[in-house]
Design a protein around this motif. Structure first.
Motif, PDB file in Angstrom:
ATOM      1  N   SER A   1      -5.331  -4.508  -4.509  1.00  0.00           N
ATOM      2  CA  SER A   1      -6.434  -4.496  -3.551  1.00  0.00           C
ATOM      3  C   SER A   1      -6.083  -5.433  -2.403  1.00  0.00           C
ATOM      4  O   SER A   1      -5.103  -6.185  -2.476  1.00  0.00           O
ATOM      5  CB  SER A   1      -7.739  -4.950  -4.214  1.00  0.00           C
ATOM      6  OG  SER A   1      -7.628  -6.280  -4.693  1.00  0.00           O
ATOM      7  N   TRP A   2      -6.881  -5.388  -1.346  1.00  0.00           N
ATOM      8  CA  TRP A   2      -6.679  -6.276  -0.207  1.00  0.00           C
ATOM      9  C   TRP A   2      -8.012  -6.513   0.484  1.00  0.00           C
ATOM     10  O   TRP A   2      -8.944  -5.718   0.375  1.00  0.00           O
ATOM     11  CB  TRP A   2      -5.674  -5.694   0.786  1.00  0.00           C
ATOM     12  CG  TRP A   2      -5.908  -4.246   1.113  1.00  0.00           C
ATOM     13  CD1 TRP A   2      -6.798  -3.733   2.009  1.00  0.00           C
ATOM     14  CD2 TRP A   2      -5.243  -3.121   0.522  1.00  0.00           C
ATOM     15  NE1 TRP A   2      -6.732  -2.363   2.014  1.00  0.00           N
ATOM     16  CE2 TRP A   2      -5.789  -1.969   1.115  1.00  0.00           C
ATOM     17  CE3 TRP A   2      -4.233  -2.981  -0.443  1.00  0.00           C
ATOM     18  CZ2 TRP A   2      -5.366  -0.686   0.776  1.00  0.00           C
ATOM     19  CZ3 TRP A   2      -3.817  -1.712  -0.783  1.00  0.00           C
ATOM     20  CH2 TRP A   2      -4.370  -0.576  -0.178  1.00  0.00           C
TER      21      TRP A   2
ATOM     22  N   SER B   1       0.869  -1.176   0.000  1.00  0.00           N
ATOM     23  CA  SER B   1       0.000   0.000   0.000  1.00  0.00           C
ATOM     24  C   SER B   1       0.906   1.227   0.000  1.00  0.00           C
ATOM     25  O   SER B   1       2.087   1.135   0.330  1.00  0.00           O
ATOM     26  CB  SER B   1      -0.926   0.003   1.220  1.00  0.00           C
ATOM     27  OG  SER B   1      -0.192  -0.107   2.420  1.00  0.00           O
ATOM     28  N   GLU B   2       0.352   2.363  -0.387  1.00  0.00           N
ATOM     29  CA  GLU B   2       1.125   3.608  -0.442  1.00  0.00           C
ATOM     30  C   GLU B   2       0.307   4.709   0.218  1.00  0.00           C
ATOM     31  O   GLU B   2      -0.906   4.587   0.376  1.00  0.00           O
ATOM     32  CB  GLU B   2       1.412   4.007  -1.902  1.00  0.00           C
ATOM     33  CG  GLU B   2       2.150   2.971  -2.723  1.00  0.00           C
ATOM     34  CD  GLU B   2       3.661   3.082  -2.623  1.00  0.00           C
ATOM     35  OE1 GLU B   2       4.134   4.012  -1.944  1.00  0.00           O
ATOM     36  OE2 GLU B   2       4.350   2.248  -3.231  1.00  0.00           O
TER      37      GLU B   2
ATOM     38  N   ALA C   1       2.356   0.598   4.305  1.00  0.00           N
ATOM     39  CA  ALA C   1       2.747   1.702   3.424  1.00  0.00           C
ATOM     40  C   ALA C   1       3.992   2.419   3.925  1.00  0.00           C
ATOM     41  O   ALA C   1       4.488   3.340   3.264  1.00  0.00           O
ATOM     42  CB  ALA C   1       1.594   2.699   3.290  1.00  0.00           C
TER      43      ALA C   1
ATOM     44  N   THR D   1      -4.291   5.865   2.647  1.00  0.00           N
ATOM     45  CA  THR D   1      -3.633   4.730   1.995  1.00  0.00           C
ATOM     46  C   THR D   1      -4.340   4.408   0.687  1.00  0.00           C
ATOM     47  O   THR D   1      -5.568   4.426   0.600  1.00  0.00           O
ATOM     48  CB  THR D   1      -3.631   3.485   2.893  1.00  0.00           C
ATOM     49  OG1 THR D   1      -4.959   3.215   3.360  1.00  0.00           O
ATOM     50  CG2 THR D   1      -2.704   3.672   4.068  1.00  0.00           C
TER      51      THR D   1
ATOM     52  N   PHE E   1      -3.567  -9.909   0.177  1.00  0.00           N
ATOM     53  CA  PHE E   1      -3.140  -8.885  -0.773  1.00  0.00           C
ATOM     54  C   PHE E   1      -3.161  -9.465  -2.188  1.00  0.00           C
ATOM     55  O   PHE E   1      -2.566 -10.528  -2.443  1.00  0.00           O
ATOM     56  CB  PHE E   1      -1.725  -8.404  -0.445  1.00  0.00           C
ATOM     57  CG  PHE E   1      -1.638  -7.587   0.811  1.00  0.00           C
ATOM     58  CD1 PHE E   1      -1.956  -6.244   0.797  1.00  0.00           C
ATOM     59  CD2 PHE E   1      -1.244  -8.166   2.010  1.00  0.00           C
ATOM     60  CE1 PHE E   1      -1.879  -5.475   1.959  1.00  0.00           C
ATOM     61  CE2 PHE E   1      -1.163  -7.419   3.175  1.00  0.00           C
ATOM     62  CZ  PHE E   1      -1.486  -6.072   3.146  1.00  0.00           C
TER      63      PHE E   1
ATOM     64  N   ILE F   1      -2.785  -1.755   7.466  1.00  0.00           N
ATOM     65  CA  ILE F   1      -2.646  -1.313   6.066  1.00  0.00           C
ATOM     66  C   ILE F   1      -1.749  -0.075   5.989  1.00  0.00           C
ATOM     67  O   ILE F   1      -0.905   0.045   5.089  1.00  0.00           O
ATOM     68  CB  ILE F   1      -4.018  -1.044   5.435  1.00  0.00           C
ATOM     69  CG1 ILE F   1      -4.875  -2.325   5.446  1.00  0.00           C
ATOM     70  CG2 ILE F   1      -3.858  -0.541   4.006  1.00  0.00           C
ATOM     71  CD1 ILE F   1      -4.256  -3.507   4.736  1.00  0.00           C
TER      72      ILE F   1
ATOM     73  N   PRO G   1      -3.793   1.841  -3.142  1.00  0.00           N
ATOM     74  CA  PRO G   1      -3.075   0.665  -3.649  1.00  0.00           C
ATOM     75  C   PRO G   1      -1.687   1.005  -4.169  1.00  0.00           C
ATOM     76  O   PRO G   1      -1.467   2.059  -4.775  1.00  0.00           O
ATOM     77  CB  PRO G   1      -3.991   0.174  -4.773  1.00  0.00           C
ATOM     78  CG  PRO G   1      -5.348   0.660  -4.405  1.00  0.00           C
ATOM     79  CD  PRO G   1      -5.113   2.011  -3.771  1.00  0.00           C
TER      80      PRO G   1
END
Length: 529
Positions: free
Chosen positions: A75-76, A59-60, A173, A68, A87, A169, A70
């Motif tokens: 996706s998760w 994640s970013e 990131a 956050t 993930f 999540i 993708p």
């Protein structure tokens, strides 16, 4: 000037000269990275040079926010009990190449598993490479959290957790979770040069590492096979310039386009200059002085409280921050949810501090204060701050010696559990969650690592560990507010300041966004013609 220095200067100037063609963006950074494998380190200087340009994560964070989005995972899904995270990985993602390595496959599940397994599995051959302290991974209790990582297929990975983890999540990131190439790691291990992961990094990010001349310059080229939006410039150059005044001179001269951490005293003149742009944002940060609570007499909370009362924090704000900061009373910034505003700060009262020290039988006390050698947003001048504290402590009979080390050595030495002295440090949030401050900096799992106070309080730790597993933000906030009360009572730190973050740049810079998590990110920054 020596021939070696002359050659280095010439090389740097010739490199910077190409910036005028709007093909290269030149960033005047404040210091040298410790290395280029972000999982090994905690310094923002290192992350700016490694995780942001070179790597991606599952994640970013959307730049400019704590949201956050993708990344390498498209996706998760989180199971109903919060203990299984699936993930779904992005297909067609290419790794960089260099003179030692050309990838034969795209990014897949093996890379994800390797990137985390090496940090938690003592049997992994990379566990001890390059020092292998994995400070973030351990400080965040990841060894106890991650039960297993399961490869379902090349593009599906399941993290099996021992408990729910509310910020999981967002944690994925963070810089320490940057994804490495297992194929590159295997090739370097076979070649007998596993340290190349840290010296000649290979990632999937928007820029590809080219070269590093220590304490002078880092060069990157645009990754034309990047899976996301391509970088706006062909090359990115970090001109390493520790002195803030020199950084500004380079910006004025057109040798740099963007600079970090201007001197607070110079900010107004920069704002008044016609050809300079100054961006500002309230920082998600805190600056502090961490006592070593394992070393007498600093193992006594009353002694620590007395020392806190001896510090004139308003004078520090006035002199060091020049109006760009505010006094800190809590270990998290006031812009963060769960901030306990009801807490009362230690009042500046030298006479009461002196009496408290005497009551605890402390006299003729000597203390080392460690002053950082670099500017950070939470401390623009650690040496000057230390000098002001030295003067304050002398008024209550405490003799202070100021010490410092090169930045990488400073960070490494200050982790020692038997460290002599109190350390000036600070923190800029990594993910917008209070856990990132309270657990990473003050939790029992972080002792000997990012918990520079070496402070393990069972009541405090119980609260923050319980807060991790709750899904309700209100319930978590109530626990964090209680934890802040224990922190203030026990005083493992002197909380000093929260600061405003300023970024100075030339008017031709387009698309720069001040990131609340402190990173300097140039993926979508361009230059006007």
């Amino acid at each position: 000037m020596s021939l070696k220095k002359l050659m280095a200067t010439g090389l740097l100037l010739s490199t910077l000269g190409v910036s005028a063609h709007a093909q290269s963006l030149v960033y005047c950074s404040e210091g040298s990275p410790e290395g280029f494998d972000p999982a090994l380190y905690t310094a923002g200087t290192t992350f700016d040079a490694s995780s942001h340009p070179i790597y991606n994560r599952l994640s970013e964070f959307k730049v400019g926010t704590t949201e956050t989005i993708p990344g390498l995972a498209e996706s998760w899904e989180v199971s109903e009990d919060g203990k299984k995270i699936t993930f779904n990985l992005r297909k067609g993602v290419k790794f960089h190449s260099n003179d030692q390595f050309t990838p034969t496959r795209d990014f897949n599940a093996d890379d994800v598993i390797f990137s985390f397994d090496r940090q938690g599995n003592e049997e992994n051959p990379y566990y001890t490479v390059s020092g292998g302290t994995w400070e973030y991974f351990n400080s965040m209790s990841m060894p106890e959290l991650i039960e297993s990582i399961e490869k379902v297929d090349d593009y599906t990975v399941v993290f099996n957790l021992t408990r729910p983890e509310a910020p999981i999540i967002a944690n994925m990131a963070m810089d320490f979770a940057s994804i490495q190439s297992k194929e590159y790691a295997d090739a370097m291990m076979e070649a007998g040069t596993p340290e190349m992961l840290n010296q000649a990094p290979i990632g999937t990010g928007p820029f590809q590492f080219q070269a590093y001349q220590k304490d002078a310059v880092i060069r990157y080229l645009r990754n034309d096979e990047y899976w996301g939006d391509p970088a706006k410039v062909e090359s990115l150059i970090f001109a390493i310039t520790p002195d803030a005044s020199v950084r500004y001179q380079k910006v004025q001269a057109g040798e740099c386009h963007v600079m970090a951490y201007p001197n607070p005293a110079d900010v107004q003149a920069m704002k008044d200059a016609e050809d300079i742009v100054v961006m500002e944002q309230e920082g998600l940060n805190v600056g502090y002085l961490a006592y070593n609570t394992k070393v007498a007499p600093f193992d006594n909370a009353k002694v620590r409280k007395a020392l806190n009362m001896a510090i004139d924090k308003q004078a520090i704000i006035d002199v060091v921050f020049q109006g760009s900061g505010q006094i800190a009373k809590n270990p998290i910034p006031p812009t963060m949810w769960s901030y306990n505003d009801a807490i009362e700060d230690d009042q500046y009262d030298p006479e009461a501090a002196k009496a408290m020290l005497e009551a605890e039988g402390v006299s003729d006390l000597s203390l080392k204060i460690w002053a950082m050698p670099v500017q950070r947003p939470y401390n623009p001048n650690a040496r000057r701050m230390a000098e002001l504290m030295q003067e304050d402590f002398s008024k209550v009979g405490v003799n202070v010696e100021i010490v410092s080390y090169e930045w990488g050595e400073y960070l490494e030495r200050s982790k020692a559990e038997d460290r002599d002295g109190a350390v000036l440090l600070g923190w800029t949030g990594d993910n917008g969650d209070p856990d990132n401050f309270l657990a990473v900096l003050l939790g029992c799992d972080a002792v000997g690592g990012s918990n520079r106070a070496q402070w393990c309080n069972e009541d405090f730790d119980k609260l923050i560990q319980e807060a991790k597993v709750l899904s309700s933000q209100d319930e978590r906030a109530a626990l964090y507010e209680q934890a802040q009360e224990i922190f203030k009572d026990q005083a493992p730190w002197a909380t000093i300041a929260h600061s405003v973050v300023y970024m100075t740049m030339r008017p031709e810079v387009e698309g720069y966004v001040v990131h609340p998590l402190g990173g300097h990110i140039f993926n979508q920054v361009g230059l006007s013609q």
